[in-house]
Design an enzyme around this catalytic site. Structure first.
Site, PDB file in Angstrom:
ATOM      1  N   GLU A 191      29.931  39.423  41.462  1.00  0.00           N
ATOM      2  CA  GLU A 191      30.335  39.854  42.818  1.00  0.00           C
ATOM      3  C   GLU A 191      31.544  40.757  42.633  1.00  0.00           C
ATOM      4  O   GLU A 191      32.622  40.286  42.259  1.00  0.00           O
ATOM      5  CB  GLU A 191      30.669  38.644  43.691  1.00  0.00           C
ATOM      6  CG  GLU A 191      29.490  37.696  43.918  1.00  0.00           C
ATOM      7  CD  GLU A 191      28.373  38.293  44.745  1.00  0.00           C
ATOM      8  OE1 GLU A 191      28.533  39.410  45.282  1.00  0.00           O
ATOM      9  OE2 GLU A 191      27.304  37.661  44.832  1.00  0.00           O
ATOM     10  N   ASN A 200      42.040  36.875  45.649  1.00  0.00           N
ATOM     11  CA  ASN A 200      42.119  37.209  47.078  1.00  0.00           C
ATOM     12  C   ASN A 200      41.608  36.090  47.987  1.00  0.00           C
ATOM     13  O   ASN A 200      42.175  35.837  49.042  1.00  0.00           O
ATOM     14  CB  ASN A 200      41.440  38.550  47.375  1.00  0.00           C
ATOM     15  CG  ASN A 200      39.992  38.593  46.971  1.00  0.00           C
ATOM     16  OD1 ASN A 200      39.531  37.771  46.185  1.00  0.00           O
ATOM     17  ND2 ASN A 200      39.264  39.544  47.502  1.00  0.00           N
ATOM     18  N   GLU A 239      25.330  35.201  46.021  1.00  0.00           N
ATOM     19  CA  GLU A 239      25.971  33.913  46.309  1.00  0.00           C
ATOM     20  C   GLU A 239      25.621  33.562  47.764  1.00  0.00           C
ATOM     21  O   GLU A 239      25.082  34.391  48.491  1.00  0.00           O
ATOM     22  CB  GLU A 239      27.488  33.989  46.121  1.00  0.00           C
ATOM     23  CG  GLU A 239      27.848  34.188  44.651  1.00  0.00           C
ATOM     24  CD  GLU A 239      29.312  33.958  44.322  1.00  0.00           C
ATOM     25  OE1 GLU A 239      30.160  34.142  45.209  1.00  0.00           O
ATOM     26  OE2 GLU A 239      29.590  33.614  43.157  1.00  0.00           O
TER      27      GLU A 239
HETATM   28  P1  NDP Z   1      39.937  41.014  38.270  1.00  0.00           P
HETATM   29  O1  NDP Z   1      38.644  41.561  37.795  1.00  0.00           O
HETATM   30  O2  NDP Z   1      41.183  41.593  37.763  1.00  0.00           O
HETATM   31  O3  NDP Z   1      40.038  39.450  37.933  1.00  0.00           O
HETATM   32  C1  NDP Z   1      39.069  38.524  38.348  1.00  0.00           C
HETATM   33  C2  NDP Z   1      39.061  37.331  37.423  1.00  0.00           C
HETATM   34  O4  NDP Z   1      38.624  37.766  36.132  1.00  0.00           O
HETATM   35  C3  NDP Z   1      40.435  36.697  37.196  1.00  0.00           C
HETATM   36  O5  NDP Z   1      40.297  35.310  37.063  1.00  0.00           O
HETATM   37  C4  NDP Z   1      40.880  37.325  35.879  1.00  0.00           C
HETATM   38  O6  NDP Z   1      41.827  36.562  35.179  1.00  0.00           O
HETATM   39  C5  NDP Z   1      39.548  37.358  35.139  1.00  0.00           C
HETATM   40  N1  NDP Z   1      39.504  38.288  34.012  1.00  0.00           N
HETATM   41  C6  NDP Z   1      40.282  39.364  33.767  1.00  0.00           C
HETATM   42  N2  NDP Z   1      39.932  39.934  32.590  1.00  0.00           N
HETATM   43  C7  NDP Z   1      38.911  39.209  32.087  1.00  0.00           C
HETATM   44  C8  NDP Z   1      38.125  39.272  30.893  1.00  0.00           C
HETATM   45  N3  NDP Z   1      38.319  40.204  29.959  1.00  0.00           N
HETATM   46  N4  NDP Z   1      37.163  38.364  30.707  1.00  0.00           N
HETATM   47  C9  NDP Z   1      36.935  37.407  31.632  1.00  0.00           C
HETATM   48  N5  NDP Z   1      37.674  37.268  32.761  1.00  0.00           N
HETATM   49  C10 NDP Z   1      38.633  38.161  33.003  1.00  0.00           C
HETATM   50  O7  NDP Z   1      39.851  41.061  39.853  1.00  0.00           O
HETATM   51  P2  NDP Z   1      40.992  40.712  40.917  1.00  0.00           P
HETATM   52  O8  NDP Z   1      41.497  39.334  40.652  1.00  0.00           O
HETATM   53  O9  NDP Z   1      41.947  41.842  40.979  1.00  0.00           O
HETATM   54  O10 NDP Z   1      40.141  40.628  42.266  1.00  0.00           O
HETATM   55  C11 NDP Z   1      40.004  41.674  43.175  1.00  0.00           C
HETATM   56  C12 NDP Z   1      38.622  42.314  43.036  1.00  0.00           C
HETATM   57  O11 NDP Z   1      37.599  41.352  43.319  1.00  0.00           O
HETATM   58  C13 NDP Z   1      38.404  43.448  44.005  1.00  0.00           C
HETATM   59  O12 NDP Z   1      37.795  44.535  43.366  1.00  0.00           O
HETATM   60  C14 NDP Z   1      37.425  42.851  45.021  1.00  0.00           C
HETATM   61  O13 NDP Z   1      36.652  43.797  45.696  1.00  0.00           O
HETATM   62  C15 NDP Z   1      36.616  41.935  44.162  1.00  0.00           C
HETATM   63  N6  NDP Z   1      35.979  40.913  44.983  1.00  0.00           N
HETATM   64  C16 NDP Z   1      34.611  40.935  45.138  1.00  0.00           C
HETATM   65  C17 NDP Z   1      33.974  40.024  45.970  1.00  0.00           C
HETATM   66  C18 NDP Z   1      32.491  40.017  46.111  1.00  0.00           C
HETATM   67  O14 NDP Z   1      31.965  38.989  46.533  1.00  0.00           O
HETATM   68  N7  NDP Z   1      31.776  41.089  45.809  1.00  0.00           N
HETATM   69  C19 NDP Z   1      34.739  39.039  46.726  1.00  0.00           C
HETATM   70  C20 NDP Z   1      36.165  39.108  46.498  1.00  0.00           C
HETATM   71  C21 NDP Z   1      36.738  40.018  45.642  1.00  0.00           C
HETATM   72  P3  NDP Z   1      43.405  36.890  35.260  1.00  0.00           P
HETATM   73  O15 NDP Z   1      43.822  36.649  36.672  1.00  0.00           O
HETATM   74  O16 NDP Z   1      43.990  35.930  34.313  1.00  0.00           O
HETATM   75  O17 NDP Z   1      43.543  38.329  34.857  1.00  0.00           O
END
Ligand code: NDP
Length: 480
Positions: free
Chosen positions: A248, A150, A460
């Site tokens: 996060e 995002n 962070e």
């Molecule tokens: P995901 O948890 O699906 O993915 C985040 C990252 O983790 C991606 O790079 C993904 O890779 C990777 N990932 C997926 N599975 C694994 C695993 N088993 N082991 C290690 N890494 C893995 O989140 P989204 O990308 O859908 O992001 C949206 C979410 O992030 C929302 O819930 C949002 O609220 C949260 N968010 C939180 C923030 C905060 O600061 N608190 C800020 C921004 C967003 P791949 O893409 O290859 O699946």
């Protein structure tokens, strides 16, 4: 094809496998990237480990000087990187400009802090032992940075910039759908003089590349942003190595509008807070609790603002809101809205996919406002990660605070009031990592940021984040 950056070199996956990156506005392929496996990831980890002694042993002001050159080189390519970000992520081009600028600013912020002496430790006299105590702060080694789609660049820099500035080396894994701008930034930083191996970027599936980063014992720390369910897995898997983690995670931020609020300010702030990035922000306002006496005025103003937002392809400078990032994300919002409507909710703005030229291939969804939604509906309990704003009318601050805190999440929160006593209650009682008073929900680089409850673990931003990338060691200098 864009290549990975391992040990300062452009690298394909050893298997030759690739992944396509598509534009969410058009469905067209933007480019492809290597689909790395665990062995490719281990090469990047080895490169980062080999680079660590020289990088961590460099005087802080020299590291800072190299990092500042990286930031300047990124700024020289701001337009190019912003276009890439919009093409792969979908966000409006002016928001991409801001994101690239914030990426460079984060590098400058931590370079400035360490150059200014922020890495000092502590000293204490211990006359009772005829000794002196020191607390020294040391970089951890190799850091894994796992990044969502995002805000691919700000969430990359919020980990990488402090980690590198204090002397760690980094292996970053961007989301599979947004690797392109990240790869270009790593290339630019290499061109600007970042030594080989200090920053590596590996592209590939989370359950392969991310998993290797979490489980590999050479990686001492994971900075992760993503969904709460993934974050729980990261925390559990990291436990095997007692690996440090910063998480996060998701949010369901409440906004409270009191009967004495500046309603115009509240409507303007919440429209930005909810619909920025097509509602796909961890800190988006995801639930509104408005008091009866100002409810009609607020609902009319926010509905008007939602209806006036110009939705379109992010590359069109007139677009204020782009498409959602994935088909699945849009289906998720549609299902949450259907649940709200099935339970009696009334849609006042949006509520459907826009029609007409240019909308047929992208994952567009109209900015949506829904009222009369009962407590049991999914929108009050789950994270709504799209342009969907539920509003509930409440009788007083007690009810608003109780409902605001009823979520399992605790990331951001906000209150609009002219009464300091009400603001003070919100500051004291809202169970969240951030509370904004009469303000738009944006995270400031200067302040620590992180969630309570299921929204995260650790911080962070701010100077505090450096402590999350350092280990403390106590030293005793004994007298004779
Ligand atoms: P995901 O948890 O699906 O993915 C985040 C990252 O983790 C991606 O790079 C993904 O890779 C990777 N990932 C997926 N599975 C694994 C695993 N088993 N082991 C290690 N890494 C893995 O989140 P989204 O990308 O859908 O992001 C949206 C979410 O992030 C929302 O819930 C949002 O609220 C949260 N968010 C939180 C923030 C905060 O600061 N608190 C800020 C921004 C967003 P791949 O893409 O290859 O699946």
């Amino acid at each position: 094809m864009a290549l990975m950056n391992i040990n300062g070199q452009p690298v394909a996956a050893a298997s030759g496998a690739t992944m396509e990156v598509r534009n969410p506005a058009t469905g067209e392929v933007v480019d492809s990237v290597p689909k790395a496996d665990a062995e490719d990831t281990r090469k990047a980890i080895a490169a980062a480990a080999a680079a660590f002694p020289a990088w961590s042993g460099m005087p802080a002001h020299k590291r800072a000087s190299i990092l500042n050159k990286c930031a300047a080189h990124v700024r020289d390519h701001l337009e190019e990187v912003a276009k890439l970000l919009t093409a792969e992520q979908g966000k409006p081009i002016r928001d991409s400009h801001i994101e690239v600028d914030r990426f460079a600013a984060a590098i400058e912020q931590y370079a400035g802090l360490v150059a200014g002496g922020a890495l000092h430790g502590e000293q204490m006299s211990l006359p009772q032992y005829k000794a002196m105590g020191l607390v020294v702060r040391r970089p951890m080694g190799v850091v894994g940075a796992i990044i969502p789609w995002n805000f691919p660049l700000t969430l990359f820099s919020s980990k990488m910039a402090p980690a590198l500035a204090v002397g760690n080396t980094v292996v970053a894994k961007p989301a599979s759908t947004t690797p392109l701008a990240t790869l270009r930034l790593a290339e630019l930083m290499t061109e600007a003089g970042l030594p080989a191996g200090v920053l590596n970027v590996v592209t590939g599936p989370g359950n392969v590349v991310g998993e290797e980063l979490i489980r590999n014992p050479v990686v001492r720390k994971i900075g992760f942003t993503g969904e709460t369910v993934t974050g729980k897995h990261v925390m559990a898997a990291a436990a095997d190595e007692i690996k440090r983690v910063t998480l996060e995670l998701g949010g369901s931020d409440p906004a409270i509008i009191c009967d004495d609020a500046d309603v115009e300010l509240a409507a303007k702030s919440i429209a930005i807070g909810r619909f920025f990035n097509a509602g796909q922000a961890c800190l988006a306002v995801k639930r509104v609790y408005v008091m009866e006496s100002v409810a009609d005025e607020f609902i009319e103003k926010i509905t008007g603002r939602a209806q006036r937002l110009k939705v379109g392809n992010g590359s069109d400078t007139a677009s204020q809101m782009g498409p959602m990032h994935t088909a699945g994300g849009r289906e998720g919002i549609e299902a949450q809205l259907k649940d709200a409507v099935d339970r009696g909710g009334k849609v006042l703005a949006g509520g459907k996919r826009p029609e007409g030229d240019g909308f047929d291939k992208g994952f567009y969804f109209e900015p949506t406002v829904v009222v009369n939604v009962p407590d049991e509906a999914r929108v009050w309990k789950e994270e709504t990660f799209g342009p969907l704003l539920p509003i509930m009318v409440v009788k007083d601050l007690n009810e608003a605070l109780q409902k605001a805190n009823s979520s399992e999440y605790g990331l951001g929160s906000s209150i609009f009031t002219r009464d300091f006593a009400k603001a003070q209650r919100a500051i004291d009682e809202l169970d969240a990592g951030y509370t904004w008073v009469n303000s738009i929900q944006v995270a400031y680089d200067e302040l620590p940021f992180g969630g309570a409850k299921h929204s995260g673990y650790g911080k962070e931003h701010g100077s505090e984040v450096m402590d999350y990338y350092l280990e403390e060691k106590s030293v005793i200098l004994a007298g004779v």
